[in-house]
Design an enzyme around this catalytic site. Structure first.
Site, PDB file in Angstrom:
ATOM      1  N   SER A   1      26.481  20.859  43.131  1.00  0.00           N
ATOM      2  CA  SER A   1      26.328  20.578  44.574  1.00  0.00           C
ATOM      3  C   SER A   1      25.161  19.637  44.876  1.00  0.00           C
ATOM      4  O   SER A   1      25.337  18.676  45.640  1.00  0.00           O
ATOM      5  CB  SER A   1      26.183  21.878  45.362  1.00  0.00           C
ATOM      6  OG  SER A   1      27.396  22.573  45.346  1.00  0.00           O
TER       7      SER A   1
ATOM      8  N   LYS B   1      29.131  34.880  48.730  1.00  0.00           N
ATOM      9  CA  LYS B   1      30.022  34.355  49.771  1.00  0.00           C
ATOM     10  C   LYS B   1      30.488  35.427  50.760  1.00  0.00           C
ATOM     11  O   LYS B   1      30.794  35.113  51.904  1.00  0.00           O
ATOM     12  CB  LYS B   1      31.244  33.687  49.131  1.00  0.00           C
ATOM     13  CG  LYS B   1      30.915  32.375  48.450  1.00  0.00           C
ATOM     14  CD  LYS B   1      32.181  31.726  47.925  1.00  0.00           C
ATOM     15  CE  LYS B   1      31.838  30.475  47.141  1.00  0.00           C
ATOM     16  NZ  LYS B   1      33.031  29.713  46.766  1.00  0.00           N
TER      17      LYS B   1
ATOM     18  N   ASP C   1      36.353  26.062  51.104  1.00  0.00           N
ATOM     19  CA  ASP C   1      37.096  26.189  49.839  1.00  0.00           C
ATOM     20  C   ASP C   1      38.605  26.059  50.077  1.00  0.00           C
ATOM     21  O   ASP C   1      39.321  25.531  49.226  1.00  0.00           O
ATOM     22  CB  ASP C   1      36.828  27.557  49.178  1.00  0.00           C
ATOM     23  CG  ASP C   1      35.418  27.644  48.617  1.00  0.00           C
ATOM     24  OD1 ASP C   1      34.883  26.608  48.170  1.00  0.00           O
ATOM     25  OD2 ASP C   1      34.849  28.756  48.614  1.00  0.00           O
TER      26      ASP C   1
ATOM     27  N   GLY D   1      39.866  37.806  42.591  1.00  0.00           N
ATOM     28  CA  GLY D   1      38.420  37.842  42.810  1.00  0.00           C
ATOM     29  C   GLY D   1      38.022  37.112  44.086  1.00  0.00           C
ATOM     30  O   GLY D   1      38.855  36.907  44.980  1.00  0.00           O
TER      31      GLY D   1
ATOM     32  N   ASN E   1      46.823  40.458  38.628  1.00  0.00           N
ATOM     33  CA  ASN E   1      45.416  40.706  38.281  1.00  0.00           C
ATOM     34  C   ASN E   1      45.310  41.861  37.305  1.00  0.00           C
ATOM     35  O   ASN E   1      46.077  42.823  37.382  1.00  0.00           O
ATOM     36  CB  ASN E   1      44.608  41.023  39.548  1.00  0.00           C
ATOM     37  CG  ASN E   1      43.125  41.023  39.277  1.00  0.00           C
ATOM     38  OD1 ASN E   1      42.600  40.040  38.745  1.00  0.00           O
ATOM     39  ND2 ASN E   1      42.438  42.110  39.594  1.00  0.00           N
ATOM     40  N   ARG E   2      44.373  41.733  36.372  1.00  0.00           N
ATOM     41  CA  ARG E   2      44.191  42.757  35.344  1.00  0.00           C
ATOM     42  C   ARG E   2      44.019  44.142  35.978  1.00  0.00           C
ATOM     43  O   ARG E   2      44.631  45.110  35.569  1.00  0.00           O
ATOM     44  CB  ARG E   2      42.963  42.380  34.509  1.00  0.00           C
ATOM     45  CG  ARG E   2      42.660  43.290  33.378  1.00  0.00           C
ATOM     46  CD  ARG E   2      41.428  42.846  32.665  1.00  0.00           C
ATOM     47  NE  ARG E   2      40.257  42.792  33.543  1.00  0.00           N
ATOM     48  CZ  ARG E   2      39.026  42.523  33.132  1.00  0.00           C
ATOM     49  NH1 ARG E   2      38.810  42.250  31.861  1.00  0.00           N
ATOM     50  NH2 ARG E   2      38.023  42.510  33.983  1.00  0.00           N
TER      51      ARG E   2
HETATM   52  P1  ATR Z   1      34.693  39.623  41.782  1.00  0.00           P
HETATM   53  O1  ATR Z   1      35.866  40.399  41.227  1.00  0.00           O
HETATM   54  O2  ATR Z   1      33.410  40.372  41.776  1.00  0.00           O
HETATM   55  O3  ATR Z   1      34.995  38.930  43.052  1.00  0.00           O
HETATM   56  P2  ATR Z   1      35.061  37.153  40.531  1.00  0.00           P
HETATM   57  O4  ATR Z   1      34.274  36.442  39.465  1.00  0.00           O
HETATM   58  O5  ATR Z   1      35.291  36.499  41.815  1.00  0.00           O
HETATM   59  O6  ATR Z   1      34.390  38.523  40.694  1.00  0.00           O
HETATM   60  O7  ATR Z   1      36.505  37.557  39.955  1.00  0.00           O
HETATM   61  C1  ATR Z   1      36.718  37.761  38.668  1.00  0.00           C
HETATM   62  C2  ATR Z   1      38.227  37.721  38.420  1.00  0.00           C
HETATM   63  O8  ATR Z   1      38.434  37.424  37.054  1.00  0.00           O
HETATM   64  C3  ATR Z   1      38.900  39.035  38.700  1.00  0.00           C
HETATM   65  O9  ATR Z   1      40.217  38.811  39.129  1.00  0.00           O
HETATM   66  C4  ATR Z   1      38.864  39.682  37.305  1.00  0.00           C
HETATM   67  O10 ATR Z   1      39.848  40.631  37.066  1.00  0.00           O
HETATM   68  P3  ATR Z   1      39.527  42.200  37.296  1.00  0.00           P
HETATM   69  O11 ATR Z   1      39.726  42.427  38.756  1.00  0.00           O
HETATM   70  O12 ATR Z   1      40.506  42.897  36.461  1.00  0.00           O
HETATM   71  O13 ATR Z   1      38.091  42.415  36.848  1.00  0.00           O
HETATM   72  C5  ATR Z   1      39.172  38.479  36.459  1.00  0.00           C
HETATM   73  N1  ATR Z   1      38.760  38.689  35.073  1.00  0.00           N
HETATM   74  C6  ATR Z   1      37.502  38.708  34.579  1.00  0.00           C
HETATM   75  N2  ATR Z   1      37.517  38.904  33.242  1.00  0.00           N
HETATM   76  C7  ATR Z   1      38.841  39.011  32.889  1.00  0.00           C
HETATM   77  C8  ATR Z   1      39.538  39.192  31.641  1.00  0.00           C
HETATM   78  N3  ATR Z   1      38.870  39.302  30.487  1.00  0.00           N
HETATM   79  N4  ATR Z   1      40.878  39.219  31.659  1.00  0.00           N
HETATM   80  C9  ATR Z   1      41.561  39.091  32.815  1.00  0.00           C
HETATM   81  N5  ATR Z   1      40.975  38.914  34.027  1.00  0.00           N
HETATM   82  C10 ATR Z   1      39.638  38.875  34.068  1.00  0.00           C
END
Ligand code: ATR
Length: 265
Positions: free
Chosen positions: A16, A65, A101, A127, A149-150
């Site tokens: 930025s 955010k 965004d 996320g 999502n996981r």
């Molecule tokens: P936050 O969830 O705090 O908003 P983020 O960085 O914005 O954080 O989001 C991380 C995203 O990456 C989430 O969708 C997370 O999945 P989970 O909800 O299951 O944690 C995903 N993520 C992170 N590591 C991952 C992995 N090893 N495999 C699959 N998804 C992953």
């Protein structure tokens, strides 16, 4: 000299300052843009600095955010819908919070990749950035948005806010015209997202919101399968451009020079 900032944690990789300072020079604006790593406890005082006009405007990035919202007086419709603020400034006596965004995402899409209108799109992740992508896709009139999502709970929460999305179990497969990675997997060069390999069909467009590294393993694999790919750099530049327009009422130039300047980091 007017002062602008990006706040986040961690911030080492933020481009930025580079892009805004480039545009200040190009548009002969007497201002400086810096970055500052903050903690949650610093947010209130940071907003006070904007109120006291010590800082003219700021971009907010991960993980603030959403956390910043409680200190904002007026949210734009985009910020409200996404529940995410990335651009802050004073208007009259009010602290304004905006989200660029959403626009950054849809402005980053190019006709030579695919025409998103009436297409089926799969989003990976639920996320912080995911609502902005959902809203951006909605604005350009895609047919179907499927989210996987996981952690299922998080995608169920998203569905409470965006009832029109469909849910795909993590690891399952679906035919989509485009697949967008909004997870944080790929930020580290060695990160590999575990995906069903039948997702990688040559007529699918792969988009990663990550721009550093330039090519995540997700994009590398797609490219090897002969798919069109795009990283998050144009989304980053476009969200910055819309923030610049919000603050200075000038839409800055996005050209080859700027893109090369940012890529050579
Ligand atoms: P936050 O969830 O705090 O908003 P983020 O960085 O914005 O954080 O989001 C991380 C995203 O990456 C989430 O969708 C997370 O999945 P989970 O909800 O299951 O944690 C995903 N993520 C992170 N590591 C991952 C992995 N090893 N495999 C699959 N998804 C992953």
């Amino acid at each position: 000299m007017k002062k602008y900032l990006v706040i986040g944690n961690p911030l080492e990789h933020s481009l930025s300052p580079k892009v805004h300072n480039f545009w200040f020079k190009q548009n002969k604006i007497n201002a400086i843009y810096n970055k500052e790593t903050l903690e949650d406890a610093d947010l209130e005082n940071f907003i006070k600095m904007i109120r006291d006009k010590k800082i003219e405007g700021a971009n907010i990035t991960v993980p603030f955010k959403e956390k910043i919202i409680k200190f904002i007086d007026i949210l734009s419709d985009e910020a409200k819908d996404a529940n995410s603020v990335n651009t802050v400034y004073m208007s009259g006596n009010n602290i304004m919070g905006h989200n660029t965004d959403i626009a950054g995402f849809y402005l980053s899409l190019k006709p030579e990749t695919i025409n998103f209108k009436d297409k089926n799109i799969l989003i990976l992740g639920a996320g912080g950035v995911t609502p902005s992508i959902i809203l951006g896709l909605r604005m350009i009139g895609v047919k179907k948005i499927i989210v996987s999502n996981r952690t299922k709970d998080k995608v169920l929460k998203l569905k409470e806010r965006f009832s029109f999305i469909e849910i795909l179990n993590w690891g399952e497969t679906v035919k989509a015209n485009a697949i967008i990675n909004t997870t944080s997997v790929g930020l580290k060069k060695t990160d590999k997202i575990q995906l069903n390999s039948s997702l990688f069909t040559p007529d699918t467009f792969f988009y990663d919101v990550i721009y550093n590294p330039k090519e995540t393993n997700f994009l590398k694999k797609a490219k090897n399968e002969g798919c069109m790919v795009q990283n998050g750099l144009m989304m980053f530049i476009n969200q910055a451009a819309v923030a610049f327009k919000t603050w200075h009422n000038i839409m800055p130039k996005i050209d080859k020079n700027l893109i090369e300047f940012l890529q050579n980091d």
